[in-house]
Design a protein around this motif. Structure first.
Motif, PDB file in Angstrom:
ATOM      1  N   ASN A 136       0.885  -1.270   0.044  1.00  0.00           N
ATOM      2  CA  ASN A 136       0.154  -0.029  -0.074  1.00  0.00           C
ATOM      3  C   ASN A 136       0.896   1.255   0.075  1.00  0.00           C
ATOM      4  O   ASN A 136       1.584   1.635   1.060  1.00  0.00           O
ATOM      5  CB  ASN A 136      -0.910   0.090   1.197  1.00  0.00           C
ATOM      6  CG  ASN A 136      -1.954   1.256   1.181  1.00  0.00           C
ATOM      7  OD1 ASN A 136      -2.144   1.870   0.242  1.00  0.00           O
ATOM      8  ND2 ASN A 136      -2.468   1.284   2.371  1.00  0.00           N
ATOM      9  N   THR A 137       0.981   2.063  -1.330  1.00  0.00           N
ATOM     10  CA  THR A 137       1.901   3.032  -1.378  1.00  0.00           C
ATOM     11  C   THR A 137       1.419   4.223  -0.102  1.00  0.00           C
ATOM     12  O   THR A 137       2.471   5.126   0.052  1.00  0.00           O
ATOM     13  CB  THR A 137       2.123   3.483  -2.646  1.00  0.00           C
ATOM     14  OG1 THR A 137       0.871   3.873  -3.060  1.00  0.00           O
ATOM     15  CG2 THR A 137       2.570   2.289  -3.542  1.00  0.00           C
ATOM     16  N   ASN A 138       0.156   4.218   0.157  1.00  0.00           N
ATOM     17  CA  ASN A 138      -0.284   5.401   0.816  1.00  0.00           C
ATOM     18  C   ASN A 138       0.073   5.446   2.256  1.00  0.00           C
ATOM     19  O   ASN A 138       0.023   6.373   3.023  1.00  0.00           O
ATOM     20  CB  ASN A 138      -1.786   5.391   0.797  1.00  0.00           C
ATOM     21  CG  ASN A 138      -2.433   5.668  -0.637  1.00  0.00           C
ATOM     22  OD1 ASN A 138      -1.561   6.421  -1.607  1.00  0.00           O
ATOM     23  ND2 ASN A 138      -3.389   5.278  -1.007  1.00  0.00           N
ATOM     24  N   ALA A 139       0.658   4.102   2.694  1.00  0.00           N
ATOM     25  CA  ALA A 139       1.033   3.929   4.001  1.00  0.00           C
ATOM     26  C   ALA A 139       2.556   4.455   4.234  1.00  0.00           C
ATOM     27  O   ALA A 139       2.904   4.568   5.355  1.00  0.00           O
ATOM     28  CB  ALA A 139       1.113   2.445   4.355  1.00  0.00           C
ATOM     29  N   PHE A 140       3.126   4.565   3.108  1.00  0.00           N
ATOM     30  CA  PHE A 140       4.581   5.215   3.308  1.00  0.00           C
ATOM     31  C   PHE A 140       4.684   6.595   2.956  1.00  0.00           C
ATOM     32  O   PHE A 140       4.308   6.642   1.499  1.00  0.00           O
ATOM     33  CB  PHE A 140       5.529   4.430   2.564  1.00  0.00           C
ATOM     34  CG  PHE A 140       5.419   2.857   2.985  1.00  0.00           C
ATOM     35  CD1 PHE A 140       6.140   2.359   4.425  1.00  0.00           C
ATOM     36  CD2 PHE A 140       4.789   1.795   2.271  1.00  0.00           C
ATOM     37  CE1 PHE A 140       5.910   1.086   4.863  1.00  0.00           C
ATOM     38  CE2 PHE A 140       4.494   0.574   2.649  1.00  0.00           C
ATOM     39  CZ  PHE A 140       5.019   0.125   4.076  1.00  0.00           C
ATOM     40  N   PRO A 141       5.093   7.585   3.363  1.00  0.00           N
ATOM     41  CA  PRO A 141       5.122   9.044   2.908  1.00  0.00           C
ATOM     42  C   PRO A 141       6.176   9.114   1.737  1.00  0.00           C
ATOM     43  O   PRO A 141       6.038  10.031   1.028  1.00  0.00           O
ATOM     44  CB  PRO A 141       5.839   9.914   4.177  1.00  0.00           C
ATOM     45  CG  PRO A 141       5.359   8.907   5.345  1.00  0.00           C
ATOM     46  CD  PRO A 141       5.334   7.523   4.894  1.00  0.00           C
ATOM     47  N   THR A 161      19.218  12.544   2.693  1.00  0.00           N
ATOM     48  CA  THR A 161      18.510  12.917   3.847  1.00  0.00           C
ATOM     49  C   THR A 161      17.688  14.384   3.478  1.00  0.00           C
ATOM     50  O   THR A 161      16.809  14.737   3.742  1.00  0.00           O
ATOM     51  CB  THR A 161      19.379  13.204   5.156  1.00  0.00           C
ATOM     52  OG1 THR A 161      19.926  11.781   5.388  1.00  0.00           O
ATOM     53  CG2 THR A 161      18.262  13.672   6.300  1.00  0.00           C
ATOM     54  N   ASP A 162      18.476  15.478   3.186  1.00  0.00           N
ATOM     55  CA  ASP A 162      18.091  16.667   2.690  1.00  0.00           C
ATOM     56  C   ASP A 162      17.099  16.667   1.594  1.00  0.00           C
ATOM     57  O   ASP A 162      15.958  17.001   1.794  1.00  0.00           O
ATOM     58  CB  ASP A 162      19.298  17.369   2.173  1.00  0.00           C
ATOM     59  CG  ASP A 162      18.936  18.779   1.630  1.00  0.00           C
ATOM     60  OD1 ASP A 162      18.339  19.766   2.471  1.00  0.00           O
ATOM     61  OD2 ASP A 162      19.096  19.105   0.394  1.00  0.00           O
ATOM     62  N   ILE A 163      17.158  15.798   0.677  1.00  0.00           N
ATOM     63  CA  ILE A 163      16.362  15.920  -0.449  1.00  0.00           C
ATOM     64  C   ILE A 163      14.877  15.073   0.046  1.00  0.00           C
ATOM     65  O   ILE A 163      13.956  15.685  -0.289  1.00  0.00           O
ATOM     66  CB  ILE A 163      17.013  14.823  -1.639  1.00  0.00           C
ATOM     67  CG1 ILE A 163      18.221  15.671  -2.111  1.00  0.00           C
ATOM     68  CG2 ILE A 163      15.970  14.753  -2.735  1.00  0.00           C
ATOM     69  CD1 ILE A 163      18.874  14.728  -3.096  1.00  0.00           C
ATOM     70  N   ALA A 164      15.201  14.016   0.803  1.00  0.00           N
ATOM     71  CA  ALA A 164      13.884  13.179   1.383  1.00  0.00           C
ATOM     72  C   ALA A 164      13.121  14.251   2.382  1.00  0.00           C
ATOM     73  O   ALA A 164      11.727  14.184   2.009  1.00  0.00           O
ATOM     74  CB  ALA A 164      14.285  12.007   2.149  1.00  0.00           C
ATOM     75  N   PHE A 215      11.051  16.672   0.362  1.00  0.00           N
ATOM     76  CA  PHE A 215       9.801  15.991  -0.401  1.00  0.00           C
ATOM     77  C   PHE A 215       8.726  15.853   0.925  1.00  0.00           C
ATOM     78  O   PHE A 215       7.620  16.110   0.462  1.00  0.00           O
ATOM     79  CB  PHE A 215      10.315  14.684  -0.744  1.00  0.00           C
ATOM     80  CG  PHE A 215       9.147  13.839  -1.562  1.00  0.00           C
ATOM     81  CD1 PHE A 215       8.727  14.173  -2.637  1.00  0.00           C
ATOM     82  CD2 PHE A 215       8.602  12.762  -0.811  1.00  0.00           C
ATOM     83  CE1 PHE A 215       7.691  13.292  -3.089  1.00  0.00           C
ATOM     84  CE2 PHE A 215       7.458  11.964  -1.150  1.00  0.00           C
ATOM     85  CZ  PHE A 215       7.020  12.305  -2.513  1.00  0.00           C
ATOM     86  N   LEU A 216       9.113  15.323   2.168  1.00  0.00           N
ATOM     87  CA  LEU A 216       8.473  15.095   3.088  1.00  0.00           C
ATOM     88  C   LEU A 216       7.418  16.355   3.558  1.00  0.00           C
ATOM     89  O   LEU A 216       6.437  16.219   4.228  1.00  0.00           O
ATOM     90  CB  LEU A 216       8.966  14.469   4.302  1.00  0.00           C
ATOM     91  CG  LEU A 216       9.646  13.001   4.050  1.00  0.00           C
ATOM     92  CD1 LEU A 216      10.349  12.635   5.388  1.00  0.00           C
ATOM     93  CD2 LEU A 216       8.392  12.097   3.703  1.00  0.00           C
ATOM     94  N   GLU A 217       8.208  17.516   3.452  1.00  0.00           N
ATOM     95  CA  GLU A 217       7.640  18.754   4.047  1.00  0.00           C
ATOM     96  C   GLU A 217       6.838  19.419   2.811  1.00  0.00           C
ATOM     97  O   GLU A 217       6.189  20.334   3.005  1.00  0.00           O
ATOM     98  CB  GLU A 217       8.731  19.876   4.046  1.00  0.00           C
ATOM     99  CG  GLU A 217       9.648  19.380   5.406  1.00  0.00           C
ATOM    100  CD  GLU A 217      10.841  20.469   5.458  1.00  0.00           C
ATOM    101  OE1 GLU A 217      11.027  21.268   4.837  1.00  0.00           O
ATOM    102  OE2 GLU A 217      11.499  20.095   6.527  1.00  0.00           O
TER     103      GLU A 217
END
Length: 289
Positions: free
Chosen positions: A61-66, A153-156, A159-161
């Motif tokens: 389930n791709t929606n379960a992982f940010p 880490t910086d790129i991720a 994306f998460l923000e």
């Protein structure tokens, strides 16, 4: 026609340049051996990591992982990986050319594009665009896994923000000592790795994971990003030395051609000088008669 002294000075200068380019060719060849061995040793690890991600992400389930969240693409970030040093032919220029094409294509679709430059040469050429969000200079000379972890880490985090909706890596792919091609691959969101038919036939049953596949994916996804960045950096490192070795070999051969041409010019100028002196002597002798 230039004087004998000028031509001789040029020949001496070109010969010294040929010595420098030959030495740089030998240094690049020595460095290439180590970089190529490191890259080829890391490729099986990357392949196994992709295989593990394929088994885990298939049917997940791709929606379960940010980091796997697919959303409307408004902001795109390109991670451009080049070398810190030049004198490697058109290697860096080809990578920059591909990144520029992708940037123009996304902008034509109405998307905002930002850049992350890994390597001094990429930053020097792309900073004029005004779209460089972050640059990592003096990294490619002696990079380690922690450099890749810092970049990933910086790129991720961006994306998460929600600051970026899609991320691609643009780098130089090492095909052989003679061929280095610019390439790009999607980075974020993390996409489930597709299996081909040959791989599916190898699998005889389902795997049972302990702990659950979701918990493993939470740990593996950041590692997967680190591996992707580090793999691209290894490819660029090997490609840089191969391109420099070829460029310096061509420069050495070109210096040899220039020396041969200047030698012909030098001989012609010397012959003309000798002829003029003989004409002066003959003319003086005739005048005395």
């Amino acid at each position: 026609m230039p004087s004998l002294k000028e031509v001789k000075t040029k020949i001496t200068g070109v010969k010294k340049t040929a010595q420098i380019t030959k030495a740089m060719n030998m240094v690049a060849a020595a460095k290439l051996r180590g970089a190529q061995e490191k890259m080829e040793a890391f490729r099986p690890y990357t392949a196994k990591f992709n295989e593990a991600m394929s088994n885990l992400s298939s049917g997940a389930n791709t929606n379960a992982f940010p980091l796997m969240e697919s959303r409307e693409v408004k902001n795109v970030e390109l991670v451009v990986i080049t070398s810190d040093r030049g004198l490697c032919g058109s290697f860096n220029a080809n990578v920059i050319k591909l990144a520029t094409k992708k940037m123009e294509a996304y902008e034509a679709q109405g998307k905002n594009v930002s850049l992350v430059c890994v390597g001094k040469k990429g930053f020097q050429l792309l900073k004029r665009s005004g779209k460089v969000r972050k640059n990592y200079n003096d990294t490619m000379g002696n990079f380690q896994m922690f450099h890749a972890r810092e970049i990933a880490t910086d790129i991720a985090a961006q994306f998460l923000e929600g600051n970026t909706d899609k991320v691609e890596i643009v780098y130089g792919s090492f095909r052989s000592v003679a061929v280095q091609e610019p390439a790009s691959k999607p980075f974020l969101p993390v996409q489930p790795v597709e299996k081909d038919e040959a791989e599916e036939r190898k699998i005889s049953g389902d795997y049972i994971y302990e702990p659950s596949s979701e918990e493993i994916m939470e740990v593996l996804q950041p590692l997967y990003l680190n591996v992707m960045v580090y793999h691209a950096m290894l490819e660029v490192g090997a490609s840089e030395h191969a391109a420099r070795m070829t460029a310096m070999d061509n420069a050495t051969n070109a210096c040899g051609d220039i020396v041969r041409n200047l030698t012909i010019v030098y001989n012609k100028a010397r012959q003309a000088a000798v002829t003029n002196e003989l004409m002066d002597i003959v003319g003086g002798a005739e005048a005395l008669k």
